[in-house]
Design a protein around this motif. Structure first.
Motif, PDB file in Angstrom:
ATOM      1  N   ARG A   1       0.860  -1.181   0.000  1.00 48.78           N
ATOM      2  CA  ARG A   1       0.000   0.000   0.000  1.00 48.78           C
ATOM      3  C   ARG A   1       0.892   1.225   0.000  1.00 48.78           C
ATOM      4  NH1 ARG A   1      -2.543  -3.555  -0.526  1.00 48.78           N
ATOM      5  NH2 ARG A   1      -4.471  -4.344   0.380  1.00 48.78           N
TER       6      ARG A   1
ATOM      7  N   GLU B   1     -15.328 -14.209   0.423  1.00 48.41           N
ATOM      8  CA  GLU B   1     -15.932 -13.132   1.212  1.00 48.41           C
ATOM      9  C   GLU B   1     -17.091 -13.600   2.094  1.00 48.41           C
ATOM     10  OE1 GLU B   1     -17.048 -10.097  -1.574  1.00 48.41           O
ATOM     11  OE2 GLU B   1     -14.999  -9.355  -1.764  1.00 48.41           O
TER      12      GLU B   1
ATOM     13  N   TYR C   1     -11.467 -12.025   2.687  1.00 48.77           N
ATOM     14  CA  TYR C   1     -11.923 -11.230   3.825  1.00 48.77           C
ATOM     15  C   TYR C   1     -12.650 -12.094   4.851  1.00 48.77           C
ATOM     16  CZ  TYR C   1     -11.000  -7.165   0.817  1.00 48.77           C
ATOM     17  OH  TYR C   1     -10.419  -6.236   0.020  1.00 48.77           O
TER      18      TYR C   1
HETATM   19  P1  C2E Z   1      -3.428 -10.222  -5.814  1.00 54.30           P
HETATM   20  O1  C2E Z   1      -2.010 -10.630  -5.773  1.00 54.30           O
HETATM   21  O2  C2E Z   1      -4.369 -11.141  -6.438  1.00 54.30           O
HETATM   22  O3  C2E Z   1      -3.817  -9.876  -4.386  1.00 54.30           O
HETATM   23  C1  C2E Z   1      -5.048 -10.148  -3.875  1.00 54.30           C
HETATM   24  C2  C2E Z   1      -5.874  -8.947  -3.871  1.00 54.30           C
HETATM   25  O4  C2E Z   1      -7.194  -9.283  -3.447  1.00 54.30           O
HETATM   26  C3  C2E Z   1      -5.447  -7.917  -2.831  1.00 54.30           C
HETATM   27  O5  C2E Z   1      -5.776  -6.665  -3.318  1.00 54.30           O
HETATM   28  C4  C2E Z   1      -6.295  -8.217  -1.653  1.00 54.30           C
HETATM   29  O6  C2E Z   1      -6.440  -7.104  -0.769  1.00 54.30           O
HETATM   30  C5  C2E Z   1      -7.571  -8.520  -2.335  1.00 54.30           C
HETATM   31  N1  C2E Z   1      -8.463  -9.365  -1.479  1.00 54.30           N
HETATM   32  C6  C2E Z   1      -8.142 -10.254  -0.567  1.00 54.30           C
HETATM   33  N2  C2E Z   1      -9.258 -10.845  -0.071  1.00 54.30           N
HETATM   34  C7  C2E Z   1     -10.299 -10.318  -0.715  1.00 54.30           C
HETATM   35  C8  C2E Z   1     -11.723 -10.498  -0.651  1.00 54.30           C
HETATM   36  O7  C2E Z   1     -12.280 -11.311   0.113  1.00 54.30           O
HETATM   37  N3  C2E Z   1     -12.493  -9.778  -1.479  1.00 54.30           N
HETATM   38  C9  C2E Z   1     -11.948  -8.862  -2.327  1.00 54.30           C
HETATM   39  N4  C2E Z   1     -12.765  -8.165  -3.129  1.00 54.30           N
HETATM   40  N5  C2E Z   1     -10.615  -8.657  -2.413  1.00 54.30           N
HETATM   41  C10 C2E Z   1      -9.805  -9.377  -1.613  1.00 54.30           C
HETATM   42  P2  C2E Z   1      -4.766  -5.516  -3.324  1.00 54.30           P
HETATM   43  O8  C2E Z   1      -3.951  -5.543  -2.110  1.00 54.30           O
HETATM   44  O9  C2E Z   1      -5.538  -4.280  -3.640  1.00 54.30           O
HETATM   45  O10 C2E Z   1      -3.829  -5.873  -4.498  1.00 54.30           O
HETATM   46  C11 C2E Z   1      -4.290  -5.913  -5.784  1.00 54.30           C
HETATM   47  C12 C2E Z   1      -3.278  -6.482  -6.696  1.00 54.30           C
HETATM   48  O11 C2E Z   1      -2.151  -5.638  -6.722  1.00 54.30           O
HETATM   49  C13 C2E Z   1      -2.698  -7.809  -6.220  1.00 54.30           C
HETATM   50  O12 C2E Z   1      -3.562  -8.832  -6.578  1.00 54.30           O
HETATM   51  C14 C2E Z   1      -1.428  -7.847  -6.917  1.00 54.30           C
HETATM   52  O13 C2E Z   1      -1.597  -8.289  -8.225  1.00 54.30           O
HETATM   53  C15 C2E Z   1      -1.047  -6.415  -6.910  1.00 54.30           C
HETATM   54  N6  C2E Z   1      -0.091  -6.200  -5.831  1.00 54.30           N
HETATM   55  C16 C2E Z   1      -0.294  -5.994  -4.542  1.00 54.30           C
HETATM   56  N7  C2E Z   1       0.860  -5.845  -3.891  1.00 54.30           N
HETATM   57  C17 C2E Z   1       1.831  -5.986  -4.803  1.00 54.30           C
HETATM   58  C18 C2E Z   1       3.221  -5.943  -4.744  1.00 54.30           C
HETATM   59  O14 C2E Z   1       3.859  -5.802  -3.697  1.00 54.30           O
HETATM   60  N8  C2E Z   1       3.896  -6.107  -5.920  1.00 54.30           N
HETATM   61  C19 C2E Z   1       3.240  -6.319  -7.073  1.00 54.30           C
HETATM   62  N9  C2E Z   1       3.954  -6.472  -8.180  1.00 54.30           N
HETATM   63  N10 C2E Z   1       1.935  -6.346  -7.168  1.00 54.30           N
HETATM   64  C20 C2E Z   1       1.221  -6.190  -6.024  1.00 54.30           C
END
Ligand code: C2E
Ligand code: MG
Ligand code: MG
Length: 710
Positions: free
Chosen positions: A479, A657, A676
């Motif tokens: 974040r 969820e 979640y």
């Molecule tokens: P991801 O790797 O598929 O990460 C899972 C995303 O789903 C995370 O969103 C997480 O907060 C969200 N999530 C988890 N549980 C639930 C749920 O029950 N419902 C919903 N609607 N969402 C849930 P986040 O943190 O916003 O990250 C989004 C994407 O951003 C990640 O998808 C990943 O592709 C990327 N990302 C996050 N952190 C990093 C990082 O450090 N480096 C890179 N390259 N990409 C990142």
């Protein structure tokens, strides 16, 4: 009249002779009389002086007795001729004893007698010789000059021309006017009357030098032949210099056609693209500026900004020469599709611009479609037919667009937005698009320093073994704690970081922090796998393996506890490169995960051919496709879980969820879950506290029961 003495002379004759000889005695020229046998009969004082002998030594003796070296000389020939022809003869003789030149005039008299006048012409003669030598030197110099050179008289008449001038050829059917005898000034004046723009200036300049008003004159001018071809045109450098006090001048003409042609070529090249020969950025700016200036407000100027989709891949996979070939072919297709009033140019790279006149928004839309259809037919490249598409941004002039750069910038913004929504799109610029771009620009400029400013925050989301409820690992999610915007989700800044080349340094930082955290947990006896998301750009950069191994070594974390997540889509972009790096990392004991599986379009075989350890099923599959019936997602999810199990992969369902979704993923056979419903992403301290609480209440590495943690 006879002067020399003869056989039957009258008394009057004798008296006359006496008077003549008296008169001749005192003149400065040498005078003597010879009889038929070349004997001196009388000599004057000047002769005595000249021959350095008194009259008594001379009279009665022959010339040849006294001057034996004159036998066979021009003088002897002249004596004989005078007698034979009875005409006055002239001869120039060099006297060796006197070391001087003389001019003789031989008058035949009665009875083969001769009257001879001698004059010392040594001074004149040597001056003449010097002059002759000088003029032949001048001629040699003139002829050695490569420039066409002439010497003009004070009135402009051509006196002489050099070899280069005489060798100069006019194109077929044409003729040089300026030959010796012609008046150069008049030739210039006539050309001026005929409309030659250089001629009046040349005539005035030449006249100024001829009249001594100017020290010299020079000018470059063109020669075009009436009715001639453009290739016959030549360019010349004229120079006029005074020669002497008689106001004669030397005029030279140096052929500068090659230089001028090179200059013209350079000027053309400065405004055209070397690869496609289309107008370049400079020329396009001029075209747009001119169109805007001519626009009275009614007829709008529209700019289409085109960018080839995936051009980099063409270059990378087929090589740059294939890329060049594509750009040339593309340029030619675009040029054929452009109306004569419109202009197509290349900005550089794979970016082309069309400037269209009198075109409103609707017209621009039609125009964009027309240009996109240029790509309907695949391109023949490197032996294969390649489908190519472009993204097009359109900007039409209004009161905000007063400069070419405004229109180009906005068309570029629209193109960028069109491309972000997928390939083969076109979009008309709106101010909202600019706001989005500015927003993005702000993000990217701040993002550069986010890590060093401590603005990044990590949240951790547990991965739960669904059957036992055990937490086996957690995923690090980045974040950005932006000072003005608050907590920015990765979806907003990761793509920017990827585009701006910031993702690799960010990930290096991330690896360090996450692995250190993992190692700290392990030291506390909490053996959690640490999942780190890796971007495709990092895979492409080629430094991933080194970066990961370096961070592992620094942290001391066991390699088996590190999971690297790469999305299915990013892997599909370059499967060979991915496979190679996957294999190396796996050899080092690191576990590889395919993230967001089920959202991309990678084929089953692509996944099967890329050995990985973990399959993360995208939450879209867990939540169910909104338009599909309830049974279908379950079937899809079931087959994905079966696929993972068949490939010996750990299958993790993402985004759970609700209790229903939890039940569903369990039912279809997903062994692990994230979401979640199980636990949201949390700061490390909160997660530690939660796990401590879980251990206290359940005795294992578990989360506290939902009711207790709520
Ligand atoms: P991801 O790797 O598929 O990460 C899972 C995303 O789903 C995370 O969103 C997480 O907060 C969200 N999530 C988890 N549980 C639930 C749920 O029950 N419902 C919903 N609607 N969402 C849930 P986040 O943190 O916003 O990250 C989004 C994407 O951003 C990640 O998808 C990943 O592709 C990327 N990302 C996050 N952190 C990093 C990082 O450090 N480096 C890179 N390259 N990409 C990142
Ligand atoms: Mg992930
Ligand atoms: Mg995911």
């Amino acid at each position: 009249m006879s002067l020399a003495g003869g056989g039957s002379r009258s008394a009057a004759d004798a008296a006359w002779r006496t008077r003549v000889t008296e008169a001749l005695s005192s003149i400065s020229d040498a005078v003597y009389f010879l009889d038929a046998d070349d004997r001196f009969t009388w000599v004057n004082t000047a002769t005595e002086r000249l021959l350095a002998r008194p009259a008594v030594d001379l009279v009665g003796r022959t010339v040849w007795e006294i001057f034996p070296d004159l036998v066979g000389s021009d003088l002897e020939t002249a004596y004989r001729r005078a007698r034979d022809t009875r005409e006055v003869q002239e001869a120039e003789i060099f006297s060796r004893p006197l070391d001087r030149w003389f001019e003789g005039r031989i008058h035949p008299d009665r009875d083969d007698e001769l009257v001879v006048f001698f004059r010392d012409v040594h001074e004149r003669r040597t001056l003449d010789e010097e002059r002759t030598a000088e003029s032949s030197l001048i001629r040699a110099v003139l002829n050695a000059l490569p420039s066409r050179t002439a010497i003009l008289d004070a009135d402009g008449t051509i006196l002489t021309t050099n070899a280069a001038w005489n060798a100069g050829a006019a194109p077929e059917g044409q003729q040089f006017v300026a030959r010796p005898g012609a008046n150069y000034l008049e030739v210039c004046r006539a050309a001026a009357v005929a409309g030659n723009p250089d001629a009046p200036v040349m005539a005035d300049g030449l006249e100024a030098v001829l009249q001594g008003r100017a020290p010299f004159f020079s000018r470059d001018y063109a020669v075009t032949w009436p009715g001639g071809r453009a290739t016959d045109d030549t360019w010349w450098h004229l120079q006029v210099f005074p020669v002497d006090e008689l106001h004669r001048v030397v005029v030279s003409h140096t052929d500068i056609t090659d230089r001028v042609a090179a200059e013209q070529r350079a000027a053309w090249q400065a405004r055209h693209d070397h690869l496609t020969a289309l107008p370049n950025r400079v020329a396009l700016h001029e075209v747009i500026a001119k169109a805007l200036a001519e626009d009275d407000g009614g007829g709008r100027v529209t700019v289409l900004y085109m960018d080839v989709d995936g051009f980099k891949q063409v270059n990378d996979s087929l090589g740059h020469s294939a890329g060049d070939l594509l750009l040339r072919e593309l340029a030619s297709r675009l040029a054929h599709r452009t109306r004569p009033t419109d202009v197509v140019g290349r900005l550089g790279g794979d970016e082309f611009v069309v400037v269209a006149h009198d075109c409103d928004a609707e017209g621009a839309d039609a125009l964009a479609r027309r240009f996109r259809s240029v790509f309907d037919e695949p391109f023949e490249l490197a032996g294969s037919r390649l489908p190519i598409t472009v993204s097009i941004g359109i900007a039409a002039s209004d009161q905000d667009h007063t400069r070419p750069e405004d229109l180009l910038r906005d068309a570029d913004v629209a193109m960028y937005a069109a491309k972000s929504s997928g390939p083969n799109q076109h979009l008309l610029f709106t101010p909202a698009l600019r706001a989005a771009v500015e927003d993005r620009w702000q993000i990217s400029s701040r993002l550069r320093d986010a890590a060093s400013l401590g603005e990044f925050e990590l949240h951790w989301q547990p991965v739960v073994h669904l059957a036992s409820g055990e937490v086996t690992g957690c995923e690090a999610l980045l974040r950005w704690n932006h000072p003005q915007r608050g907590l920015v989700p990765p979806a907003e800044f990761i793509p920017v970081a990827e585009d701006e080349g910031l993702i690799v340094p960010i990930t290096r930082w991330l690896l360090q922090v996450t692995l250190a955290q993992g190692a700290a947990w392990a030291r506390q006896g909490r053996h959690l796998t640490i999942a780190v998301n890796v971007s495709a750009a990092h895979l492409a950069s080629g430094t991933l393996v080194d970066d990961v191994l370096g961070a592992l070594a620094d942290s001391g974390l066991e390699p088996g506890l590190l999971v690297l997540e790469l999305t299915e889509t990013s892997l599909a972009r370059n499967p060979e490169k991915a496979a190679e790096q996957f294999a190396t990392l796996r050899r080092h004991g690191i576990r590889m995960a395919i993230d967001d599986f089920g959202t991309g379009y990678s084929s089953l075989s692509a996944v099967a051919s890329l050995p990985a350890d973990v399959l993360k099923v995208d939450r879209a599959l867990v939540a169910g496709l909104p338009q599909a019936g309830a049974a279908v997602p379950e079937a899809v999810l079931r087959s994905v879980a079966a696929l993972g199990a068949a490939l010996d992969m750990q299958v993790i369902a993402e985004g759970i969820e609700t209790p229903e979704q939890l039940a569903l993923v369990r039912r279809v056979g997903c062994a692990y879950g994230q979401g979640y419903r199980l636990c949201p992403p949390l700061p490390a301290s909160q997660l530690s506290a939660l796990l401590d609480e879980g251990r206290r209440r359940t005795g294992g590495q578990r989360l506290p029961p939902p009711s207790a943690s709520a």
